[in-house]
Design an enzyme around this catalytic site. Structure first.
Site, PDB file in Angstrom:
ATOM      1  N   ASP A  85      10.028   5.472 -10.316  1.00 29.22           N
ATOM      2  CA  ASP A  85       9.601   6.044 -11.595  1.00 29.22           C
ATOM      3  C   ASP A  85      10.335   7.334 -11.927  1.00 29.22           C
ATOM      4  O   ASP A  85      10.550   7.653 -13.097  1.00 29.22           O
ATOM      5  CB  ASP A  85       8.094   6.305 -11.573  1.00 29.22           C
ATOM      6  N   SER A 105       0.814  -1.219   0.000  1.00 32.09           N
ATOM      7  CA  SER A 105       0.000   0.000   0.000  1.00 32.09           C
ATOM      8  C   SER A 105       0.850   1.272   0.000  1.00 32.09           C
ATOM      9  O   SER A 105       1.512   1.570  -0.989  1.00 32.09           O
ATOM     10  CB  SER A 105      -0.953  -0.039   1.199  1.00 32.09           C
ATOM     11  N   LYS A 119      -0.693  -4.179  -3.130  1.00 35.95           N
ATOM     12  CA  LYS A 119      -1.986  -3.701  -2.624  1.00 35.95           C
ATOM     13  C   LYS A 119      -2.186  -2.275  -3.117  1.00 35.95           C
ATOM     14  O   LYS A 119      -1.656  -1.315  -2.563  1.00 35.95           O
ATOM     15  CB  LYS A 119      -1.995  -3.763  -1.095  1.00 35.95           C
TER      16      LYS A 119
END
Length: 568
Positions: A320, A309, A334
């Protein structure tokens, strides 16, 4: 459900009495909220029709069923079973469960310290909470809790309330657990001593050497970002130039704490995470906007199958934007967003309203099928059995979901954050004898007794001196073996010798924590991590990768290793 021997007078329970009121309010409010929340009058009519049917059945049961029934329990059970047809993370908590669940993030509590999920009437450990008694006892992510104090905790009807009732309790009290673990044929029995589960979420923050700092974050609670900022400020004052951020075993928590932390590392105005759902009101983009405290300097982030999460949001954003080298194993996966909805009786519906996406467009959520929670819950078992936890070539990517970082590096979607550098799970030193020592708290109890008996002598030196010079001797191990024998654990010299590095390191760590760490109020367990990290294969590997982390920060990707993974 308990049945009475005689028929009770027919009475309407609170659930039956309040249901017409709830339905009436829903219908009256339909014109106001139907167009925005339910997206159309036809769907609102379907909901009202279903509510009427449910009320009709409940009334018949209450007024005509042969025995007395608790209709409040029937309502709660019906809601829970209905939600099982949805995704694995939409959930219902009655008022007692909701209060207990919120305390995981908002305040401390007494218990054994595990993050758990219930799938298909089985209680799975998502992760033991760092520094808690379950972690000390050796309970691991993916373990299945079968029995608690000889009371069955699996099978039809197991509830969150039942789990909280059995696992929580006054600190210092013992709870006996029967555990099933992937890879072991025999069930394991653990004796866990309940303790205060702290609200602290930054478990360690210390300088490894004159340049490298280490911060361990165990979850994202209300105070996490403030704790992190304080820890980072202290390390910078001590000369921090390179940082290891450890998110292993972090089950997540408040998204805003994770994005605030990401903003401390990422410069400029950059996307950190975005959400998309059926209702556009729940679409959201979060961007970096402050001048962070560590926007420059090599950064390594550690993740594993217990990182979920909010941890994945942070790791995904840093990966990224090519800001951090991610090291370890593929994270949990998740990426569904739950909106907590407080109901009229203080119960709570946690409704999945959208999905998390990393800046490159990757969905964090691993695949699932509606209503098939059992397959979903066994994902960690499947990873073990497929070899993914041990061999980089066993990682399977969905080659149709290829994305690129800011610098053009390939990353894959399809669930979880795949590390830039894979490090296998280390099980070489594990043995049945070690697990038995864990299960009966032999290591911890011996270490605490030794610390108590020798505290005055030990305190004459600094912790750094202790760290460099103290050794757990063969005499100490022999005393521990005697303790184990008294507890019914048969001596096994071969397995003791195999697991000796783990046993001695954990003994030294617990002694160090008791003698030097017990007086401080910051919640940090630096003593434990300073002893154990040098024996941790993921940490050891990460320390060697700061050359690659520096190249990544400089935008030089030519010599960076890229995980290719196996076939689809």
């Amino acid at each position: 459900m308990k049945q009475e021997k005689t028929q009770a007078p027919v009475q309407n329970s609170r659930a039956v009495v309040r249901l017409p009121i709830i339905v009436a309010i829903t219908l009256a409010a339909g014109m106001l909220i139907g167009s925005t929340f339910f997206s159309g009058g036809n769907k609102l009519a379907d909901v009202a029709k279903g509510s009427a049917k449910f009320r009709e059945v409940l009334m018949y049961v209450e007024n005509n069923y042969v025995d007395s029934v608790n209709t409040d329990e029937l309502v709660d059970f019906s809601i829970s079973k209905m939600l099982e047809k949805l995704d694995p993370h939409t959930a219902y908590f009655n008022s007692e469960e909701a209060t207990a669940a919120r305390s995981q993030l908002e305040s401390g509590f007494d218990g054994i310290g595990v993050e758990f999920n219930i799938f298909n009437d089985t209680v799975y450990v998502v992760t033991p909470l760092s520094g808690g008694p379950s972690e000390t006892a050796g309970i691991q992510s993916g373990d299945r809790i079968l029995m608690v104090d000889k009371e069955k905790l699996s099978g039809p009807g197991v509830t969150n309330a039942q789990v909280y009732k059995l696992l929580r309790g006054k600190r210092g009290t013992k709870v006996d657990l029967s555990i099933e673990r992937v890879g072991l044929n025999e069930k394991m029995n653990f004796a866990v001593i309940r303790d205060r589960i702290p609200t602290y979420s930054v478990d360690a923050a210390y300088m490894v050497d004159q340049e490298i700092g280490y911060i361990k974050v165990s979850r994202f609670s209300e105070t996490t970002f403030d704790e992190f900022k304080s820890a980072l400020k202290t390390l910078k004052a001590d000369g921090l130039k390179k940082l290891i951020l450890d998110l292993r075993g972090n089950p997540g928590g408040y998204m805003e704490r994770a994005t605030s932390m990401a903003d401390e590392f990422i410069s400029g105005d950059k996307l950190l995470v975005y959400t998309e759902g059926k209702d556009s009101r729940f679409d959201r983009k979060t961007r970096s906007h402050v001048e962070g405290s560590f926007e420059k300097g090599p950064l390594i982030v550690l993740v594993d199958e217990g990182s979920a999460s909010a941890s994945e949001i942070l790791a995904g954003a840093l990966q990224d934007h090519d800001r951090a080298l991610v090291v370890g194993r593929r994270s949990y996966g998740k990426g569904l967003v739950q909106m907590p909805i407080k109901l009229s009786d203080n119960s709570e519906l946690r409704l999945t309203i959208s999905r998390y996406y990393t800046p490159s467009g990757r969905s964090i959520q691993k695949p699932y099928e509606l209503g098939k929670g059992e397959d979903y819950s066994q994902d960690l078992s499947h990873r073990y059995e497929s070899g993914e936890l041990f061999n980089v070539d066993s990682i399977k990517f969905d080659k149709s979901k290829i994305y690129k970082t800011d610098g053009g590096r390939i990353v894959y979607g399809g669930g979880g954050i795949t590390p830039d550098a894979f490090v296998p799970r280390d099980t070489l030193l594990n043995s049945k004898y070690l697990f038995e020592l864990y299960a009966k708290n032999i290591i911890r109890e011996y270490a605490l007794r030794y610390a108590n008996d020798n505290v005055k002598k030990l305190e004459k030196q600094s912790f750094n001196e202790y760290l460099k010079s103290f050794q757990v001797t063969d005499v100490m191990l022999a005393e521990m073996v005697k303790d184990a024998s008294k507890s019914g654990i048969k001596p096994n010299a071969k397995e003791l010798n195999l697991s000796k590095p783990i046993i001695t390191a954990q003994t030294k760590a617990i002694i160090g924590r008791y003698v030097w760490g017990r007086k401080q109020k910051t919640g940090l367990n630096n003593e434990v991590f300073q002893v154990l990290n040098p024996t941790d294969n993921v940490y050891q590997h990460a320390i060697q990768l700061f050359g690659q982390a520096s190249q990544l920060e400089a935008g030089d990707f030519s010599s960076l290793n890229t995980i290719k993974g196996g076939k689809e």
